[in-house]
Design an enzyme around this catalytic site. Sequence first.
Site, PDB file in Angstrom:
ATOM      1  N   SER A   1      -9.173   2.977   3.173  1.00  0.00           N
ATOM      2  CA  SER A   1      -8.196   3.494   2.234  1.00  0.00           C
ATOM      3  C   SER A   1      -7.357   2.428   1.531  1.00  0.00           C
ATOM      4  CB  SER A   1      -7.251   4.461   2.959  1.00  0.00           C
ATOM      5  OG  SER A   1      -6.445   3.798   3.912  1.00  0.00           O
TER       6      SER A   1
ATOM      7  N   SER B   1      -9.654   1.121   7.392  1.00  0.00           N
ATOM      8  CA  SER B   1      -9.008   1.148   6.079  1.00  0.00           C
ATOM      9  C   SER B   1      -8.649  -0.210   5.503  1.00  0.00           C
ATOM     10  CB  SER B   1      -7.747   2.018   6.133  1.00  0.00           C
ATOM     11  OG  SER B   1      -8.093   3.359   6.347  1.00  0.00           O
TER      12      SER B   1
ATOM     13  N   LYS C   1       0.842  -1.200   0.000  1.00  0.00           N
ATOM     14  CA  LYS C   1       0.000   0.000   0.000  1.00  0.00           C
ATOM     15  C   LYS C   1       0.874   1.244   0.000  1.00  0.00           C
ATOM     16  CE  LYS C   1      -3.611   2.192   2.822  1.00  0.00           C
ATOM     17  NZ  LYS C   1      -4.441   2.053   4.041  1.00  0.00           N
TER      18      LYS C   1
END
Length: 196
Positions: free
Chosen positions: A148, A172, A74
């Site tokens: 996210s 997230s 990520k």
Amino acid sequence: MSQPTAVEIVKTVHSGEQTPLDTVRAALERAGNIGELDALVELFTDEAIAAATELGKRSDLASLPLAGLPVLIKDCIPVAGHPMRIGSLATSPDPQSDDHEVVKRLKQAGAIVIGITRVPELCIFGSTDSPYGTSRNPWNTQFSTGGSSGGTAAVVASGVVPVAHGADGMGSIRIPSASCGVFGIKPGLGLVPADM
């Protein structure tokens, strides 16, 4: 969208049925077929192939718990040699000088980092859209991946890799996992190095 599990991939490398280069090339090929999902910030094609080739030469390959497993990271922790933009134009485009501890540990275990996944700006929104693009749900591109870790959930749900890095402060990992129909876990506080 069915692809081998992480356990299955590692077993084939341990047994010699596949090399790390085989597993990485297959993942890179799958990644090249999901452009409409806009889930990837960057693929490290040459770097990943070189790392897999070197890993394949090791005599202790069968002892590495993640031998030859392709993974994606990520865009919120440093990967040496690549920018960490956190989905924002306000961040530096300069390459990071060092790997985050999580990236180091993945590599030490035999995993091959093949790229970086998309995030919303500054990782603070529940859908994965930023000035760089908007990730789409692989089950229906009219829907959100959540956020996210939306890019991460999309690459796992689409079968690019069976395992990818995520981070979770306010849902997230959990929100994108639910949105994309994949398993996600937020480890307990202090279990994974989080010094971002």
